[in-house]
Design an enzyme around this catalytic site. Structure first.
Site, PDB file in Angstrom:
ATOM      1  N   ASP A 157       0.848  -1.198   0.000  1.00  0.00           N
ATOM      2  CA  ASP A 157       0.000   0.000   0.000  1.00  0.00           C
ATOM      3  C   ASP A 157       0.887   1.253   0.000  1.00  0.00           C
ATOM      4  OD1 ASP A 157      -2.381  -1.666   0.450  1.00  0.00           O
ATOM      5  OD2 ASP A 157      -1.474  -2.003   2.402  1.00  0.00           O
ATOM      6  N   HIS A 185      -4.563  -3.598   6.586  1.00  0.00           N
ATOM      7  CA  HIS A 185      -4.329  -3.846   5.165  1.00  0.00           C
ATOM      8  C   HIS A 185      -5.648  -4.315   4.549  1.00  0.00           C
ATOM      9  CE1 HIS A 185      -2.803  -5.142   1.358  1.00  0.00           C
ATOM     10  NE2 HIS A 185      -3.267  -6.359   1.572  1.00  0.00           N
TER      11      HIS A 185
HETATM   12  P1  NDP Z   1      -1.159 -15.754  -3.606  1.00  0.00           P
HETATM   13  O1  NDP Z   1       0.242 -16.236  -3.514  1.00  0.00           O
HETATM   14  O2  NDP Z   1      -1.551 -14.886  -4.736  1.00  0.00           O
HETATM   15  O3  NDP Z   1      -1.566 -14.989  -2.253  1.00  0.00           O
HETATM   16  C1  NDP Z   1      -1.260 -15.512  -0.983  1.00  0.00           C
HETATM   17  C2  NDP Z   1      -1.845 -14.641   0.082  1.00  0.00           C
HETATM   18  O4  NDP Z   1      -1.294 -13.351   0.033  1.00  0.00           O
HETATM   19  C3  NDP Z   1      -3.364 -14.477  -0.021  1.00  0.00           C
HETATM   20  O5  NDP Z   1      -3.900 -14.586   1.274  1.00  0.00           O
HETATM   21  C4  NDP Z   1      -3.483 -13.072  -0.537  1.00  0.00           C
HETATM   22  O6  NDP Z   1      -4.665 -12.451  -0.056  1.00  0.00           O
HETATM   23  C5  NDP Z   1      -2.327 -12.418   0.134  1.00  0.00           C
HETATM   24  N1  NDP Z   1      -1.987 -11.090  -0.360  1.00  0.00           N
HETATM   25  C6  NDP Z   1      -1.581 -10.072   0.432  1.00  0.00           C
HETATM   26  N2  NDP Z   1      -1.356  -8.996  -0.246  1.00  0.00           N
HETATM   27  C7  NDP Z   1      -1.621  -9.286  -1.513  1.00  0.00           C
HETATM   28  C8  NDP Z   1      -1.600  -8.535  -2.696  1.00  0.00           C
HETATM   29  N3  NDP Z   1      -1.273  -7.287  -2.711  1.00  0.00           N
HETATM   30  N4  NDP Z   1      -1.904  -9.148  -3.833  1.00  0.00           N
HETATM   31  C9  NDP Z   1      -2.265 -10.428  -3.823  1.00  0.00           C
HETATM   32  N5  NDP Z   1      -2.331 -11.178  -2.740  1.00  0.00           N
HETATM   33  C10 NDP Z   1      -2.024 -10.609  -1.587  1.00  0.00           C
HETATM   34  O7  NDP Z   1      -2.167 -16.982  -3.520  1.00  0.00           O
HETATM   35  P2  NDP Z   1      -2.129 -18.377  -4.235  1.00  0.00           P
HETATM   36  O8  NDP Z   1      -3.514 -18.901  -4.117  1.00  0.00           O
HETATM   37  O9  NDP Z   1      -1.442 -18.322  -5.548  1.00  0.00           O
HETATM   38  O10 NDP Z   1      -1.160 -19.205  -3.305  1.00  0.00           O
HETATM   39  C11 NDP Z   1      -1.439 -19.485  -1.992  1.00  0.00           C
HETATM   40  C12 NDP Z   1      -0.669 -20.731  -1.643  1.00  0.00           C
HETATM   41  O11 NDP Z   1      -0.758 -20.882  -0.252  1.00  0.00           O
HETATM   42  C13 NDP Z   1      -1.222 -21.996  -2.290  1.00  0.00           C
HETATM   43  O12 NDP Z   1      -0.151 -22.652  -2.903  1.00  0.00           O
HETATM   44  C14 NDP Z   1      -1.748 -22.783  -1.084  1.00  0.00           C
HETATM   45  O13 NDP Z   1      -1.554 -24.156  -1.249  1.00  0.00           O
HETATM   46  C15 NDP Z   1      -0.878 -22.243   0.005  1.00  0.00           C
HETATM   47  N6  NDP Z   1      -1.334 -22.374   1.381  1.00  0.00           N
HETATM   48  C16 NDP Z   1      -0.391 -22.825   2.244  1.00  0.00           C
HETATM   49  C17 NDP Z   1      -0.663 -22.964   3.548  1.00  0.00           C
HETATM   50  C18 NDP Z   1       0.414 -23.472   4.435  1.00  0.00           C
HETATM   51  O14 NDP Z   1       1.573 -23.355   4.098  1.00  0.00           O
HETATM   52  N7  NDP Z   1       0.069 -24.040   5.566  1.00  0.00           N
HETATM   53  C19 NDP Z   1      -1.982 -22.647   4.084  1.00  0.00           C
HETATM   54  C20 NDP Z   1      -2.897 -22.128   3.110  1.00  0.00           C
HETATM   55  C21 NDP Z   1      -2.569 -22.002   1.794  1.00  0.00           C
HETATM   56  P3  NDP Z   1      -6.022 -12.382  -0.913  1.00  0.00           P
HETATM   57  O15 NDP Z   1      -6.573 -13.776  -0.911  1.00  0.00           O
HETATM   58  O16 NDP Z   1      -6.837 -11.397  -0.162  1.00  0.00           O
HETATM   59  O17 NDP Z   1      -5.615 -11.905  -2.276  1.00  0.00           O
END
Ligand code: NDP
Length: 325
Positions: A157, A185
């Protein structure tokens, strides 16, 4: 000494943009060897292995090792820098309580694992949304880790605000000092130009009030949605870049006469209730954030800060009611 950096959600979009930059030395500097731990949920381990293969193929001189696991106790064992990116995204029709519960199930155990296994100097940055409250959950499960080691990211931001102002005033971003993001955020966060300096003069006095109120603030607040609309996917590289900036500044310090924005545990400054993880103007020195003190907050800013802090309080009350903190 090799620094262990753990990235959760390592197989996701942000993880993909983040890991290569860490391994190339952009997080901690060109003299600091790193080992990476990639934490993923079990179904995503294979994809994480693919990313690790690509990391191998870069032959990064600083990269000492890569670990891939679905066990937080392994991932956070000896961790120095923890980047908590993986989170449960809000899906259409999902109730807020369900979202917070799902994230409590992720950030509670991760906080406990950090408490039990992390290195003494661990620093935690939460990126996964709702980032401030996820950080609060993790922190509350890590009573033995100093509270000020838990932070959430508002640097994206902050960078978005710098970029919008730079374009408006036609000045390089390097001429802008003391930008501040306050609060959560979320779209309620407040980018404050009343203390920002451009060429040594207050930014709010160099733009018209209507632009500040009706263009600047909503553009910064809704930038994430605008990127989804344009790209067909969430911002990822800019989020990863902001995570790099946050940790780099935390470790290396802010420049004299400048500050940045980070969501840190409130000490009650500016009327933000103690213990909330809220964004403030912060400096960093010797690896520690300090909230900038003594700024005058006018009525316009007060109203907006209060609104965002109210949202954080509501989120805190909700996770408290759910027994997550
Ligand atoms: P991203 O990598 O795009 O995003 C991950 C997180 O970052 C989301 O919560 C997203 O929020 C957040 N975020 C914060 N700021 C921003 C921003 N400016 N723009 C976009 N995102 C932002 O998500 P993916 O779905 O590609 O990947 C998530 C991964 O996490 C998956 O591979 C999943 O398997 C994994 N995962 C792992 C866990 C663990 O390690 N225990 C638990 C849960 C998931 P928002 O959704 O609001 O965009």
């Amino acid at each position: 000494m090799t620094v262990k950096v753990t990235v959760t959600g390592a197989a996701g979009q942000i993880g993909y943009a983040l890991l290569f930059r860490i391994a190339s030395g952009q997080l901690l500097g060109a003299d600091t060897p790193v080992s990476l731990s990639l934490l993923e949920i079990t179904p995503a381990l294979k994809a994480a292995e693919g990313t690790a293969m690509e990391l191998d193929d870069c032959a990064f001189p600083l990269l000492q090792g890569i670990e891939i696991t679905d066990d937080p106790n392994v991932a956070f064992d000896g961790v120095n820098v923890a980047l908590l990116v993986g989170a449960r995204p809000r899906t259409a029709g999902m109730e807020r309580g369900d979202l917070l519960s799902a994230n409590g199930g992720i950030f509670g155990p991760q906080g406990r694992a950090i408490n039990e296994h992390a290195a003494d100097d661990v620093r935690v940055l939460v990126v996964g949304n709702p980032a401030n409250t996820n950080a609060l959950i993790a922190r509350s499960h890590a009573p033995d880790v100093p509270a000020d080691r838990f932070t959430a990211m508002t640097r994206l931001d902050h960078n978005r605000a710098l970029s919008q102002l730079s374009a408006k005033l036609q000045v390089p971003v390097t001429e802008i000092r003391k930008m501040t993001i306050w609060g959560n955020h979320s779209p309620t966060m407040y980018p404050d130009l009343y203390h920002t300096e451009v060429g040594g003069k207050i930014a709010a006095e160099q733009v018209d009030g209507e632009w500040l109120r009706d263009t600047f603030i909503p553009t910064v607040a809704k930038r994430g949605a605008a990127i989804i609309e344009a790209r067909g996917a969430s911002s990822a590289a800019s989020a990863a870049n902001a995570a790099i900036d946050h940790v780099h500044t935390w470790v290396n310090g802010t420049a004299p006469g400048d500050w940045t924005s980070a969501a840190v545990v409130s000490d009650g400054s500016y009327g933000v209730p103690e213990g909330l993880i809220s964004s403030f103007p912060v400096t960093s020195a010797n690896g520690q954030w300090e909230i900038v003190q003594g700024l005058d907050i006018d009525a316009f800013s007060r109203e907006r800060i209060d609104l965002s802090v109210r949202e954080l309080l509501d989120e805190r009350d909700a996770v408290q009611a759910l027994g997550l903190i």
